[in-house]
Motif scaffolding. Structure first.
Motif, PDB file in Angstrom:
ATOM      1  N   PRO A  31       0.823  -1.224   0.000  1.00 35.63           N
ATOM      2  CA  PRO A  31       0.000   0.000   0.000  1.00 35.63           C
ATOM      3  C   PRO A  31       0.851   1.265   0.000  1.00 35.63           C
ATOM      4  CG  PRO A  31       0.004  -1.011   2.174  1.00 35.63           C
ATOM      5  CD  PRO A  31       0.698  -1.978   1.259  1.00 35.63           C
ATOM      6  N   LYS A  32       0.358   2.266  -0.715  1.00 37.59           N
ATOM      7  CA  LYS A  32       0.979   3.589  -0.741  1.00 37.59           C
ATOM      8  C   LYS A  32      -0.110   4.599  -0.395  1.00 37.59           C
ATOM      9  CE  LYS A  32       4.592   2.361  -4.059  1.00 37.59           C
ATOM     10  NZ  LYS A  32       5.247   2.701  -5.352  1.00 37.59           N
ATOM     11  N   PRO A  33      -0.114   5.104   0.844  1.00 35.70           N
ATOM     12  CA  PRO A  33      -1.234   5.905   1.348  1.00 35.70           C
ATOM     13  C   PRO A  33      -1.640   7.083   0.481  1.00 35.70           C
ATOM     14  CG  PRO A  33       0.232   5.301   3.142  1.00 35.70           C
ATOM     15  CD  PRO A  33       0.911   4.859   1.872  1.00 35.70           C
TER      16      PRO A  33
ATOM     17  N   GLU B  61      -4.854   2.841   2.444  1.00 40.30           N
ATOM     18  CA  GLU B  61      -4.793   3.930   1.470  1.00 40.30           C
ATOM     19  C   GLU B  61      -6.071   4.752   1.571  1.00 40.30           C
ATOM     20  OE1 GLU B  61      -2.060   1.661  -1.913  1.00 40.30           O
ATOM     21  OE2 GLU B  61      -4.207   1.940  -2.276  1.00 40.30           O
TER      22      GLU B  61
ATOM     23  N   SER C 232      -6.842   5.650  -3.466  1.00 40.52           N
ATOM     24  CA  SER C 232      -6.966   4.657  -4.525  1.00 40.52           C
ATOM     25  C   SER C 232      -8.414   4.207  -4.665  1.00 40.52           C
ATOM     26  CB  SER C 232      -6.094   3.439  -4.211  1.00 40.52           C
ATOM     27  OG  SER C 232      -6.493   2.847  -2.985  1.00 40.52           O
TER      28      SER C 232
END
Length: 348
Positions: free
Chosen positions: A103-105, A134, A137
């Protein structure tokens, strides 16, 4: 090795059971969304290992959970479905697998999850991680089953869709549908779904697929044809594909029956072994009581990845390594056979 207690068994549609696991010693394994855990069962002096994807998410406050489909001829499947009860103890190895979601917030992107049947298991974990870890997204789950009634996790997924109506879209596909154009996933349907739901930059989109090989091939080839890069498309295989060899092909096939000597380096020791043509490197290592890492024994997980430092190795099947990695000498012990004398292998 972890010692886990089965705290709860939850029936799922279509001959599936969800097993919730708790640690006896309190040392819960660290895992990432999409990974699997390998259970070890010992019958006398015979060990059997089976790997099952987590349907739980490390980012959700929930018990460790796996879901197992009943397979009539499956040794461990029958055990889990017909013998194991709540409170029983199982031994498990460290979580493994490259089919993970990081995950990339702050990332703005669309995550497409293509699941068929029990292939929902790792994708359900990924879906929860993406929603919870996140905020920007969007997630699109495309979920194929035979009927509504035989769909695992349907009510749970509807709950997540109600909780995140602006970020989660679920496309339900049922093969018993009277609308034949949308009864099964097909090339045109994939085009329509992606074009309708793609949010953000095209190059930031990610696609995760889990189901029969032919299903995942359809997804992959369609997405590549739409201009997406192969690095954007991930796949997880549970079952080996059917033998696609032509039954009418009576051409005599030459088989190399040589027994090759190898040097196997593992945990600071070097073993000199001989590998006959009809056994894998892993088979011979285990016969010599070397505690090599392995799980699926069929080229579908990453547990036994090793490095060939001298000589050559062919693999019967490989669902994990990329062409580039193979060119650089990466191999799988479980399906690997040396094809040069004095081949050297380092277990990673």
């Amino acid at each position: 090795m972890y010692t886990l207690r089965i705290s709860k068994i939850i029936p799922q549609p279509n001959n599936n059971l969800t097993f919730q696991l708790e640690s006896i010693a309190g040392d819960y394994p660290y895992y990432k969304a999409g990974q699997f855990i390998t259970l070890s069962f010992v019958f006398g002096d015979h060990e059997v290992r089976r790997s099952y994807s987590f349907n739980s998410s490390p980012d959700n406050n929930e018990p460790l959970s796996i879901t197992v489909k009943r397979v009539e001829n499956g040794e461990i499947s029958r055990l889990l479905h017909h013998t194991i009860v709540e409170g029983d103890i199982v031994n498990a190895m460290e979580p493994q697998g490259l089919f993970v979601y990081e995950p990339k917030p702050e990332k703005v992107r669309t995550l497409f999850l293509f699941a068929a049947g029990i292939g929902i298991t790792p994708l359900y974990a990924i879906l929860k991680t993406a929603l919870l870890a996140e905020s920007k997204s969007k997630i699109v789950l495309i979920y194929s089953n035979s009927t509504l009634e035989l769909t695992p996790f349907r009510s749970e997924l509807e709950h997540w869709a109600d909780r995140f109506p602006d970020r989660l879209t679920i496309v339900w596909i049922y093969s018993n549908s009277k609308y034949l154009m949308k009864a099964r996933l097909n090339r045109d349907y994939i085009h329509a779904i992606v074009n309708d739901h793609l949010f953000g930059n095209k190059e930031d989109a990610l696609f995760y697929t889990c189901g029969p090989v032919i299903y995942m091939d359809l997804c992959r080839f369609t997405l590549l044809g739409m201009g997406f890069d192969s690095n954007q498309i991930k796949r997880e295989t549970f079952l080996l594909p059917e033998n696609e060899e032509d039954d009418d092909d009576e051409t005599e096939k030459e088989v190399d029956r040589t027994t090759y000597a190898i040097e196997l380096s593992f945990q600071g020791k070097t073993y000199h072994l001989e590998v006959p043509y009809n056994k894998s490197i892993l088979d011979i290592g285990l016969e010599h009581k070397i505690k090599l890492p392995y799980s699926c024994k069929s080229g579908m997980c990453s547990t036994c990845i090793s490095q060939c430092t001298r000589g050559k190795v062919r693999m019967d099947y490989n669902e994990v390594l990329t062409d580039r990695e193979v060119e650089q000498g990466r191999i799988l012990l479980c399906t690997g056979h040396p094809i040069e004398m004095n081949t050297a292998i380092e277990v990673l």
